[in-house]
Design a protein around this motif. Structure first.
Motif, short mmCIF file in Angstrom:
data_model
loop_
_atom_site.label_atom_id
_atom_site.label_comp_id
_atom_site.label_asym_id
_atom_site.label_seq_id
_atom_site.Cartn_x
_atom_site.Cartn_y
_atom_site.Cartn_z
N MET A 1 -10.02 10.38 1.43
CA MET A 1 -10.74 11.14 2.46
C MET A 1 -10.64 10.42 3.80
N HIS A 2 -10.95 9.13 3.75
CA HIS A 2 -10.87 8.29 4.92
C HIS A 2 -9.43 8.27 5.44
N PHE A 3 -8.51 8.28 4.50
CA PHE A 3 -7.09 8.26 4.80
C PHE A 3 -6.71 9.44 5.68
N ARG A 4 -7.17 10.64 5.26
CA ARG A 4 -6.85 11.86 6.01
C ARG A 4 -7.45 11.80 7.41
N LYS A 5 -8.66 11.30 7.48
CA LYS A 5 -9.34 11.22 8.77
C LYS A 5 -8.56 10.30 9.72
N LEU A 6 -8.08 9.20 9.12
CA LEU A 6 -7.31 8.22 9.89
C LEU A 6 -6.04 8.84 10.46
N ILE A 7 -5.32 9.54 9.61
CA ILE A 7 -4.08 10.16 10.05
C ILE A 7 -4.37 11.24 11.09
N PHE A 8 -5.42 12.00 10.84
CA PHE A 8 -5.82 13.05 11.78
C PHE A 8 -6.09 12.45 13.16
N ARG A 9 -6.82 11.33 13.15
CA ARG A 9 -7.14 10.68 14.42
C ARG A 9 -5.88 10.20 15.13
N TYR B 1 5.41 -7.10 3.37
CA TYR B 1 6.01 -5.91 3.98
C TYR B 1 5.30 -5.50 5.27
N LEU B 2 3.99 -5.76 5.35
CA LEU B 2 3.19 -5.16 6.41
C LEU B 2 3.72 -5.45 7.82
N PRO B 3 4.00 -6.73 8.18
CA PRO B 3 4.53 -6.96 9.53
C PRO B 3 5.87 -6.29 9.77
N VAL B 4 6.67 -6.14 8.71
CA VAL B 4 7.97 -5.49 8.89
C VAL B 4 7.76 -4.03 9.27
N VAL B 5 6.80 -3.39 8.60
CA VAL B 5 6.52 -1.98 8.91
C VAL B 5 6.06 -1.85 10.36
N ALA C 1 7.72 9.22 14.77
CA ALA C 1 8.10 8.11 13.90
C ALA C 1 6.97 7.10 13.79
N ASN C 2 6.23 6.90 14.88
CA ASN C 2 5.12 5.96 14.82
C ASN C 2 3.99 6.47 13.93
N VAL C 3 3.78 7.80 13.94
CA VAL C 3 2.78 8.35 13.03
C VAL C 3 3.22 8.11 11.58
N ILE C 4 4.51 8.31 11.34
CA ILE C 4 5.02 8.09 9.98
C ILE C 4 4.81 6.63 9.58
N VAL C 5 5.10 5.72 10.54
CA VAL C 5 4.91 4.30 10.26
C VAL C 5 3.43 4.00 9.95
N ASP C 6 2.54 4.64 10.70
CA ASP C 6 1.11 4.44 10.44
C ASP C 6 0.72 4.91 9.05
#
Lengths: 321, 325
Positions: free
Chosen positions: B1-9, B248-252, B308-313
């Protein structure tokens, strides 16, 4: 034969400049169901000692000499894959920094399951989950929190979950390295009581490493005081706590805050807070000689000898009769 | 749920940023020297005709009204007619953009995958010869000058050895042939794509490798790695299941950051290889004062980078539960 026998264990770290001895000729043995506390200040080598037993020293650390015998196995010469089977299944560890001991991107439950299933590949997932539920009951965390991520736990919960994980494979020996240092006193007390009760109930041998002699005295049957890589005094809890002999032990005890909030000076002559002097450690001489208020000419010229105060109470000091 | 809100934001944020870019570009194009009309006005044209053209284009309107038309045109997909091609700009973009996305998505995925794999491995064998040599190689790749290596590859592999076509994206003869199926056409594109892909791969793999290596070295110092070892896990499992997922995180993050730069470099790559992409079109449009086309190229490149940045997020949130929960 005792469950764990450590003989003459000397551990060193290779640095750019020198090879530094972190633990020097450590001897002790531990029976099943007994607990020993290793007390000393930061950097005295107590964590190194615990890590060496599991062969988890950092890459520049190595065992210079000595033997570690666990249940008849010579741990230091065991092949890596056999050592991996000893880890956690036979000897588990409760870590100093429970905050960071959990992998942040994996669920706590999955990390505990991983420990169970690594050592028992035949167990089904449902059975393993049931085990985790029982462990959670034991450490009093609600079962619906099992599959949370580490950042969703409080510090105390993480620590209790670490204890649950340490018990997951029913080990014979647990090494608890400062298990409560990062916690507030109330949670600390709960955790200590838990460890003590479980240790007694499951008849597990326990090595309890702490800088807090009060905490150790509350948990352990025996106490070893470590200073600059050497065990300087070892004995039963009452003996070391009630009749400390080594000047360093006395200094350590005198800097221990009692319930009244005052320093209870047990040795009026050594009120100096213990600290590690900058002078290089002479290999043979007493390491405390620079700070010891009782140091004599003999201390500066001859290595100290082990003296027996009672059959169970020994001290490494030239002054003691 | 939080995930969707984050992406929406994040999507809302990105839309706001895009609107700023839209406005900024409008202002820039009005501030920039050079008169768009002068290109269209024929030398023989009378002053009357010229001013009629200006009013037809709406350039005599107040700036704010022009801006409103501009925004309206954007949302209705009307980017005007390219001065050079005489076609609607949106058609040109529609033809060029997929080519760029194909080349760059492939190169980012391949170079990130290879960089992560090797970075993980050399960090694990830190200080051994494999670490030293691969790290030096990665540094060399990282510092190479893109047009130089591109020309070098063309010179060697296309001109001298003849393994690859000199430039372009397709061989017309292959595509004209009515019996050519999808696979033949795809293979033809692949054949043309290999050299630019190799160039971009070599330029980018080094930086991903170095980031992964240092991130992995940091991760290996963490307490949970000690926990994993103490649990009796095999070294391979410690590396792949406990250290790598955290490293992986810093690479992303760096993929997200480097995307804008890789599109810039992409304009160079596309030009050197005559790859019919949007970067090359942009350079062409700018040097020919083709305002509608240049504006649309800028807008779509920024749109691609933002998406692309949204996809990365999303990927980041997927990899790191601390963001997700």
């Amino acid at each position: 034969m005792a469950l764990l026998e450590v003989e003459n264990l000397t551990i060193a770290y290779k640095t750019r400049r020198e090879t530094a001895i972190a633990a020097d000729r450590v001897n002790f043995s531990l029976e099943r169901g007994r607990s020993v506390g290793i007390v000393g200040e930061s950097g005295c080598g107590k964590t190194t000692l615990g890590m060496a037993l599991l062969r988890l020293l950092p890459s520049n650390g190595f065992v210079k000499k000595g033997r570690v015998t666990f249940d008849g196995m010579d741990l230091l010469s065991l092949p890596d894959t056999r050592m991996q089977r000893v880890r956690w299944k036979r000897i588990a560890m409760i870590f100093q920094a429970a905050m960071n001991a959990w992998n942040p991107v994996q669920r706590i439950g999955d990390q505990i399951l991983e420990a169970i299933r690594t050592h028992d590949p035949k167990i089904t997932k449902a059975e393993a989950v049931k085990q985790v539920e029982q462990l959670y009951e034991l450490v009093e965390i609600p079962a619906d929190r099992i599959f949370d991520f580490p950042h969703q736990y409080s510090g105390g919960m993480k620590q209790r979950a670490i204890i649950a994980m340490a018990l997951a494979c029913s080990p014979d020996l647990i090494i608890a390295d400062e298990p409560t240092t990062a916690l507030d006193v109330i949670v600390q007390d709960q955790i200590l009581q838990k460890i003590k009760a479980i240790q007694k109930e499951k008849n597990i041998a326990l090595i309890f490493i702490s800088h807090d002699i009060g905490v150790v005295a509350g948990v352990c049957h025996e106490i070893m005081v470590m200073y600059r890589g050497k065990i300087v005094e070892a004995g039963r809890r009452e003996e070391v706590f009630e009749v400390p002999v080594h000047p360093y032990t006395r200094a350590l005890l005198s800097s221990y805050l009692t319930i009244d909030g005052v320093f209870e000076i047990r040795d009026k002559q050594s009120p100096a807070p213990p600290c590690t002097p900058a002078e290089p450690l002479s290999k043979e001489l007493c390491g405390y000689v620079h700070l010891c208020p009782h140091a004599s000419e003999a201390c500066r010229s001859r290595p100290p000898q082990w003296r027996e105060i009672t059959p169970t109470h020994k001290v490494l000091c030239s002054l003691c009769r | 749920m939080h995930f969707r809100k984050l992406i929406f934001r994040r999507i809302i944020e990105v839309m706001a940023i895009f609107f700023l870019i839209l406005t900024g570009l409008f202002l820039l194009f009005h501030l920039s020297p050079g008169d768009p009309v002068s290109r269209m006005v024929q030398p023989g044209m009378s002053a009357e005709d010229a001013s009629m053209l200006i009013s037809q284009l709406g350039l005599d309107q107040p700036l704010w009204l022009q801006y409103l038309y501009y925004v309206k045109n954007f949302f209705t997909g009307n980017f005007g007619i390219s001065f050079h091609y005489g076609q609607p700009v949106i058609h040109i973009i529609g033809r060029r953009l997929p080519n760029t996305i194909l080349l760059f998505t492939t190169s980012v995925i391949l170079s990130a995958a290879a960089g992560v794999f090797w970075g993980k491995l050399v960090a694990w064998y830190k200080g051994r010869p494999i670490d030293t040599w691969v790290t030096i190689l990665a540094l060399v790749c990282h510092t190479l000058f893109l047009p130089w290596i591109a020309l070098l590859f063309i010179w060697i592999f296309a001109y001298h050895v003849g393994w690859f076509p000199l430039n372009g994206m397709i061989t017309p003869e292959v595509w004209i042939n009515p019996s050519a199926g999808f696979l033949t056409k795809a293979a033809d594109i692949g054949h043309h794509m290999l050299l630019p892909l190799l160039t971009l791969f070599i330029i980018h793999v080094g930086s991903y490798l170095l980031i992964m290596r240092s991130s992995m070295l940091e991760t290996l110092k963490e307490d949970y790695i000690l926990t994993a070892r103490a649990k009796g896990l095999s070294e391979k499992r410690v590396r792949n299941r406990h250290a790598a997922p955290n490293a992986y995180l810093p690479v992303v993050t760096s993929i997200g950051l480097s995307l804008a730069f890789s599109i810039n470099g992409g304009a160079l790559t596309e030009t050197v290889f005559s790859w019919p992409g949007i970067g090359r079109e942009l350079i062409f449009a700018v040097s020919n004062n083709d305002y509608p086309l240049a504006l649309a190229c800028f807008l779509f490149i920024s749109l691609v980078v933002l998406v692309a940045n949204v996809i990365v997020d999303v990927l980041y949130a997927y990899l790191d539960p601390r963001i997700r929960y």
